[in-house]
Enzyme design. Structure first.
Site, short mmCIF file in Angstrom:
data_model
loop_
_atom_site.label_atom_id
_atom_site.label_comp_id
_atom_site.label_asym_id
_atom_site.label_seq_id
_atom_site.Cartn_x
_atom_site.Cartn_y
_atom_site.Cartn_z
N CYS A 48 20.91 -33.92 40.22
CA CYS A 48 20.21 -32.82 40.90
C CYS A 48 20.89 -32.47 42.23
CB CYS A 48 18.75 -33.20 41.14
SG CYS A 48 17.79 -31.87 41.89
N CYS A 52 16.63 -35.01 48.15
CA CYS A 52 15.37 -35.71 48.41
C CYS A 52 15.63 -37.22 48.54
CB CYS A 52 14.37 -35.45 47.29
SG CYS A 52 14.29 -33.71 46.82
N CYS A 55 14.60 -39.92 45.83
CA CYS A 55 14.73 -39.66 44.40
C CYS A 55 15.94 -40.30 43.73
CB CYS A 55 14.74 -38.16 44.16
SG CYS A 55 14.66 -37.75 42.41
N CYS A 92 3.33 -33.77 30.69
CA CYS A 92 4.02 -33.22 31.86
C CYS A 92 5.52 -33.42 31.73
CB CYS A 92 3.55 -33.93 33.12
SG CYS A 92 1.78 -33.98 33.29
N CYS A 123 2.17 -29.20 31.29
CA CYS A 123 2.55 -29.11 32.70
C CYS A 123 4.06 -29.25 32.76
CB CYS A 123 1.89 -30.25 33.49
SG CYS A 123 2.40 -30.30 35.22
N CYS A 183 -0.41 -28.03 40.41
CA CYS A 183 -0.48 -29.46 40.64
C CYS A 183 0.43 -29.72 41.83
CB CYS A 183 0.01 -30.20 39.40
SG CYS A 183 0.23 -31.97 39.66
N ARG A 255 -4.84 -37.48 41.58
CA ARG A 255 -4.16 -38.37 40.64
C ARG A 255 -3.48 -39.55 41.32
NH1 ARG A 255 -1.26 -34.98 38.15
NH2 ARG A 255 -3.04 -34.51 36.85
#
Ligand code: SAM
Ligand code: DTB
Ligand code: SF4
Length: 309
Positions: A48, A52, A55, A92, A123, A183, A255
């Site tokens: 990616c 972040c 991650c 998801c 999702c 979400c 959640r």
């Protein structure tokens, strides 16, 4: 509209009083003995472009993870079926993208349609979206789009530098405008202060409408990422944050997300008492291990919790 002062006052409430109040709000809005179950699948792994700091999938860090291209639709549907048979009501699908490319999005639309045909909620979490993306997702019947704010606006650039907090909000607004449910939540234990945790929840609570689903993740420390050696967050601070989320977002599903693997059963039980009423089941989250369905079932049995159908 909540103010930061009000949110900070909630955080400072004695633990037992806070949990009592959160449980009261919870009971006004939900069955306290039911927990909704979602299952995750990573449809595209690693490489990616975003940085972040938490991650495993960022191309900026050397993490113990092999890259994988977008997986096949049939494989996704087979996994969704398994999840449904295990009692999960939502599937998801996550992709390690900054934003989706047009041809990849076409494949994701097929995945969404396939999941819907199984009678499950769908999702996806695909990074930043433009208006044309949200229109296509809506047309395919997408139920939820996951896009976390992750932390406070003030702490955001300590964690991610390749995009801004406002970029995140812009995508959330586009999703809301298209009539897709949102979400959005965040990660705790990234070295942020209590004020940051409060400011993050305040931002979520002041969205209009409030996000229907709010994942609260405890950082899973990934070797090779800048946050690999973050100091441990006191678990009671995590539980407190769940309780404040419940009070600020009374009708949202809160959640209990990443990090359950590192939590005791007792801590998870306190999270449910504080108002968490959803979790991820399955052997894996996106790239890391989860607690596993057998353990989850045993925990539900000991706590007399029913999986929401
Ligand atoms: N690329 C998309 C994005 O960032 O929105 C979707 C996938 S991304 C992995 C989804 C969410 O997973 C992040 O927003 C973050 O909240 C959570 N997450 C990622 N790595 C994590 C970790 N190590 N510990 C806890 N939560 C994590
Ligand atoms: C969310 O808030 N947490 C999930 C889901 N939304 C996409 C992802 C957790 C990822 C944990 C680290 C991993 O397995 O890579
Ligand atoms: Fe990419 Fe999402 Fe991981 Fe950030 S959290 S590096 S955007 S996959």
């Amino acid at each position: 509209m909540w103010t930061l002062q009000e949110v900070e006052a909630l955080f400072s409430t004695p633990f037992n009083d806070l949990l009592f109040r959160a449980q009261q709000v919870h009971r006004e809005n939900f069955d306290p003995n039911q927990v909704q179950m979602s299952t995750l699948i990573n449809i595209k792994t690693g490489g990616c472009a975003e940085d972040c700091s938490y991650c495993s999938q960022s191309a900026h860090y050397d993490t113990p993870l092999d890259r994988e291209a977008l997986i096949e639709v049939d494989k996704v549907i087979a996994e969704a079926k398994k999840a449904k048979d295990s009692g999960s009501t939502r599937f998801c699908m996550g992709a390690a993208w900054r934003k989706p490319k047009a041809n990849d999005l076409q494949v994701v639309l097929e995945m969404i349609k396939g999941v819907k045909e199984l009678g499950m909620e769908s999702c996806v979490t695909l990074g930043m979206l433009e208006e044309e993306h949200v229109a296509l997702l809506k047309e395919a019947g997408l139920d939820y789009y996951n896009h976390n704010v992750d932390t406070s606006p003030e702490y955001y650039d300590k964690v991610v530098t390749t995009r801004t907090f406002s970029d995140r909000i812009a995508t959330i607004n586009r999703v809301q405008d298209a009539g897709i449910r949102v979400c959005s939540g965040g990660i705790l234990g990234m070295g942020e202060s209590r004020r940051d945790r409060g400011a993050m929840l305040m931002e979520l609570a002041n969205l209009s409408p409030q996000p229907q689903s709010v994942p609260i993740n405890l950082l899973v420390k990934i070797h090779g990422t800048p946050l690999a050696d973050s100091p441990e967050l006191d678990i009671f601070e995590f539980i407190r944050t769940i309780a404040v989320a419940r009070i600020l977002l009374p009708a949202s599903y809160v959640r209990l997300s990443a990090g359950r693997e590192q939590m005791t059963d007792e801590a998870q039980a306190l999270c449910f008492l504080a108002g968490a009423n959803s979790m991820f089941t399955g052997e894996k989250l996106l790239t890391t291990e989860s607690q596993g369905i057998d353990h989850d079932r045993e925990l539900f049995k000991r706590l007399d919790i029913q999986a929401e159908s």
